[in-house]
Design an enzyme around this catalytic site. Sequence first.
Site, PDB file in Angstrom:
ATOM      1  N   GLU A   4      14.155  -3.638  12.465  1.00  0.00           N
ATOM      2  CA  GLU A   4      15.165  -2.716  12.502  1.00  0.00           C
ATOM      3  C   GLU A   4      16.123  -2.722  11.501  1.00  0.00           C
ATOM      4  O   GLU A   4      17.019  -3.250  11.132  1.00  0.00           O
ATOM      5  CB  GLU A   4      16.175  -3.074  13.863  1.00  0.00           C
ATOM      6  CG  GLU A   4      17.116  -2.187  14.175  1.00  0.00           C
ATOM      7  CD  GLU A   4      16.705  -0.653  14.390  1.00  0.00           C
ATOM      8  OE1 GLU A   4      16.612  -0.051  13.377  1.00  0.00           O
ATOM      9  OE2 GLU A   4      16.082  -0.260  15.430  1.00  0.00           O
ATOM     10  N   ASP A  57       0.564  -1.126  -0.039  1.00  0.00           N
ATOM     11  CA  ASP A  57      -0.062   0.184  -0.119  1.00  0.00           C
ATOM     12  C   ASP A  57       0.782   1.408  -0.285  1.00  0.00           C
ATOM     13  O   ASP A  57       0.352   2.451   0.415  1.00  0.00           O
ATOM     14  CB  ASP A  57      -1.130  -0.068   1.056  1.00  0.00           C
ATOM     15  CG  ASP A  57      -0.156  -0.088   2.486  1.00  0.00           C
ATOM     16  OD1 ASP A  57       0.910  -0.417   2.359  1.00  0.00           O
ATOM     17  OD2 ASP A  57      -0.916  -0.091   3.389  1.00  0.00           O
TER      18      ASP A  57
END
Length: 323
Positions: free
Chosen positions: A273, A185
Amino acid sequence: MNRLRRYAIVLVTNLIVIFVVRQTSVSCRKQDQEDPVVCPPIRFQSEESTRSNTSSPEENLIQHHTHMTASQQEPVIYLITATYQRQSQKADLVSLCHTLKHVPSLVWIVVENSASQSPVIRAVLGRCNISAVHLTVQTPERIQAKKKYSPKVTGVVHRNTGLGWVREHCSRQDCGGVVLFGDDDDRYDLRLFDEIRKTERVSVFMVGLTGGLLMEGPYCKNGSVAQWHRVWTPERPVPVDMQGFAINVRLLLKRSDVWIEGGGAYTDMGYVEASRFIFQFVSNTSMLECRTQMNEVLVWRTRTVQSPLWNEKYEKSDTSIEL
């Protein structure tokens, strides 16, 4: 007299066209009763486009990838997209597909959170008519069992699956290029792809609507990072979103032991991360390439909002219709 003759010719021509169209429509309606896909909309396609529609995404990859690298001589962009089942999944993938159609020399690697391929996603990739690969991997049960688990904030195993495919493919094909991560998206300015294609090691750039900010990432000056704009976990050595960097494929092949979060481990909240991954390839931030020209935002994490379906309890939709 000449005017009457012209009118007569036009009238006869129109009558012939009407007759042919009616005959075709009748034929299609009769066949539709037996096979609803006998009479598809009329299309004009090139020979290569026709072949692509009848082949699998893997075959499309081989055909288009060979053609692009041979004729255009530019690095290939490998976009790895993790996706999971929800209301807007198909709509998001179709929207992203139409953006990627305008990007030359690109391979779209879609990694589905599933044990097997979804026919819906398979069909979307087939119709998209770009170089695409459809992979599947199920989120481990130990992760799903976590109290704070959500498919929205995981995806490490899926991105690593995509990385594994790129490494295997490029080690056999001896191909170069750049790897980029993106959600289904996200929204892109096409200029971003032109910029990251130049990546020699690791490039970083600003991402819009993420990190609780209007934008997060580096301010660029003369191709290098001048300073960082971030709030969430500011001690990160490379405070960028997963959508905010690109890495050269040759570095991935050279360091084949490096994976996101150590090869599939998750942080407590499920966040990826990016800094730890990037710092396996560069020793300090001065080695990062800053690719956003004029400090513009060229990619946005828009996150499609799921529609409330409160009226479904009164009037059920036909679930046999593909959403």
